[in-house]
Write a protein that holds these residues in place. Structure first.
Motif, mmCIF file in Angstrom:
data_model
loop_
_atom_site.group_PDB
_atom_site.id
_atom_site.type_symbol
_atom_site.label_atom_id
_atom_site.label_comp_id
_atom_site.label_asym_id
_atom_site.label_seq_id
_atom_site.Cartn_x
_atom_site.Cartn_y
_atom_site.Cartn_z
ATOM 1 N N UNK A 1 0.812 -1.230 0.000
ATOM 2 C CA UNK A 1 0.000 0.000 0.000
ATOM 3 C C UNK A 1 0.839 1.271 0.000
ATOM 4 N N UNK A 2 1.946 1.248 0.736
ATOM 5 C CA UNK A 2 2.814 2.423 0.737
ATOM 6 C C UNK A 2 3.396 2.658 -0.653
ATOM 7 N N UNK A 3 3.852 1.568 -1.292
ATOM 8 C CA UNK A 3 4.355 1.693 -2.662
ATOM 9 C C UNK A 3 3.249 2.170 -3.590
ATOM 10 N N UNK B 1 -9.438 10.736 -2.535
ATOM 11 C CA UNK B 1 -10.075 9.422 -2.521
ATOM 12 C C UNK B 1 -9.059 8.324 -2.812
ATOM 13 N N UNK B 2 -8.129 8.608 -3.713
ATOM 14 C CA UNK B 2 -7.082 7.620 -4.012
ATOM 15 C C UNK B 2 -6.230 7.375 -2.770
ATOM 16 N N UNK B 3 -5.874 8.449 -2.077
ATOM 17 C CA UNK B 3 -5.082 8.316 -0.854
ATOM 18 C C UNK B 3 -5.835 7.504 0.195
ATOM 19 N N UNK C 1 -4.367 -0.869 3.321
ATOM 20 C CA UNK C 1 -3.427 -1.313 4.352
ATOM 21 C C UNK C 1 -4.144 -1.626 5.661
ATOM 22 N N UNK C 2 -5.008 -0.712 6.099
ATOM 23 C CA UNK C 2 -5.557 -0.784 7.452
ATOM 24 C C UNK C 2 -6.484 -1.979 7.659
ATOM 25 N N UNK C 3 -7.364 -2.253 6.704
ATOM 26 C CA UNK C 3 -8.337 -3.333 6.885
ATOM 27 C C UNK C 3 -7.648 -4.700 6.987
ATOM 28 N N UNK D 1 4.160 -0.147 8.656
ATOM 29 C CA UNK D 1 4.885 -1.417 8.580
ATOM 30 C C UNK D 1 6.270 -1.287 7.961
ATOM 31 N N UNK D 2 6.445 -0.325 7.061
ATOM 32 C CA UNK D 2 7.755 -0.136 6.431
ATOM 33 C C UNK D 2 8.788 0.296 7.466
#
Length: 458
Positions: free
Chosen positions: A25-27, A50-52, A59-61, A325-326
């Motif tokens: 998700x970060x990538x 909205x994209x962000x 990631x969160x779910x 997480x990164x």
């Protein structure tokens, strides 16, 4: 509220137990910032928030499902209270205060004037922050050059010099150095140890800019027949009360670092100290006072809008969340998924390698937020400020220089980069795409960084 006790008892996230795919998700956020404005600019302009949010939820779910709501909730609370909120509150205060100062009058955007403004901005950046200096000077710089066909290089070098390199001399200049100050690094340590590096980089960039700007300026078709904002003989300031408020911002930041208080509030497992809390409340008050006292005409003349700030706030909300997480995987050191990165900064005999610390910190700061990246390598080098300021001083210099200077490599390396880009585009300047900007940084900055490595870090 019923979840708070469980969040407070949640174990700290163990990065050594995470798989690399948690960084997807970060990538995704980074790739969206890089590619979507290029491939679908209208869609991005209307829907970047909205994209962000979509990447943040991506990631969160799964994170909450796999590791449990307690660990996920504690990670989110920590990212908000310890990192994102202080970060965005300070940026908002500097953005508002600087946006309330109108530089009255207009000068001709000649190579000499432009170079002089960039040099002034570099000096101001270490005392009012890269964000404050950027917001104060970018509008008059654009206005001075609005009769010229080629303005992109002016804004690009402004990002290099004022939004990044100029913040290297004090903890007030750039968030990574401020975090080091909070960890125990002396306030004046950076200016005594990084002044030569900053002088070299800023001096070289100013010389290169002057040469490039002269080449454009003396071309016959460069200037437009009609100047949208004609030159004026006198220059002054409106909204002078914001200079006082800027001093209050500096005082609040200094207070939070110098005042040690035993009063600590534990919020869902995240400790919030009284000095930091009062700093953030004070910065919110400064923002509101600036909006109240600044004459409407100043904001109108500055073409002040919340667009750039909202863009930064939304994009960095996703960045600060998906980066959790990164950063945890990096903190896991050699035992984590990114153990190769940690091993890369160490010599065969176990001693730290300054050159590798410079490039590793800089490379990650180019794409991650440079403040937590600084902390990761600060801790990788031992985390003892006394040792890092003395026996390991070359390592702390390398970490500090990499975090501050290489934040200029991409639009997302440092928050002011995106803000300056957004303001320039609001003024009709067609800024380079994410990768287009990197062509500038790779061609100009990387050779200078290589030369700095040979001079100071080998």
């Amino acid at each position: 509220m019923g979840l708070l006790p469980g969040l407070a008892q949640a174990a700290e996230l163990d990065g050594s137990q995470l798989a690399v795919w948690w960084g997807v998700p970060f990538a995704g956020v980074l790739l969206s910032i890089a590619l979507v404005p290029l491939l679908a600019p209208i869609f991005w302009h209307h829907h970047f928030g909205k994209v962000s949010a979509a990447w943040a939820l991506a990631f969160l779910v799964p994170f909450a499902v796999v590791l449990g709501p307690a660990v996920a909730g504690a990670s989110v609370v920590h990212a908000l209270l310890a990192e994102y909120i202080p970060f965005i509150v300070l940026l908002t205060a500097l953005f508002t205060v600087a946006g309330g100062i109108f530089v009255r009058g207009n000068l001709r955007g000649s190579p000499g004037l432009n170079t002089g403004l960039l040099a002034i901005g570099a000096v101001l950046a270490s005392f009012m922050g890269t964000t404050g200096a950027s917001m104060l000077l970018i509008r008059p710089l654009i206005r001075a050059n609005d009769n010229r066909k080629h303005q992109v290089h002016v804004v690009v070098f402004f990002i290099f010099i004022v939004s990044n390199a100029g913040g290297a001399l004090t903890p007030l200049g750039d968030p990574p150095l401020f975090l080091g100050f909070l960890k125990g690094v002396d306030f004046f340590w950076t200016v005594t140890h990084l002044w030569s590096h900053a002088l070299f980089l800023i001096g070289a960039l100013l010389v290169l800019f002057y040469a490039i700007d002269c080449w454009y300026y003396h071309r016959r078709e460069e200037r437009l027949p009609l100047d949208p904002t004609p030159d004026t003989p006198r220059v002054g300031f409106d909204g002078g009360v914001n200079f006082v408020l800027l001093g209050v911002v500096v005082a609040l930041v200094l207070m939070s670092g110098l005042w040690n208080s035993s009063v600590v509030f534990n919020i869902a497992g995240t400790e919030v100290g009284l000095p930091g809390l009062l700093r953030d409340l004070g910065l919110v008050a400064v923002t509101l006072v600036s909006l109240k006292l600044t004459p409407a005409g100043v904001h109108e003349n500055n073409q002040f809008s919340w667009g750039p700030m909202l863009e930064v706030a939304k994009l960095f909300a996703a960045i600060f969340l998906t980066i959790v997480p990164v950063i945890a995987m990096l903190k896991a050191g050699v035992d984590g998924p990114f153990g190769a990165v940690v091993r890369a900064v160490t010599n065969a005999d176990g001693s730290p390698n300054p050159a590798m610390y410079f490039w590793a910190t800089g490379a990650l700061s180019s794409f991650l937020d440079n403040a937590p990246t600084y902390l990761v390598f600060f801790n990788t080098a031992g985390g003892d400020p006394q040792a890092l300021m003395t026996a390991l001083a070359p390592i702390l210099v390398a970490i500090s220089a990499g975090a501050v200077f290489m934040g200029a490599n991409t639009y997302i390396g440092n928050a002011p980069n995106l803000m300056v880009k957004a303001i320039a585009e609001d003024r009709g300047i067609r800024m380079p795409s994410f990768f287009g900007y990197m062509l500038w940084s790779v061609g100009i900055l990387l050779p200078l960084f290589a030369l700095m490595t040979w001079i100071w870090f080998v």
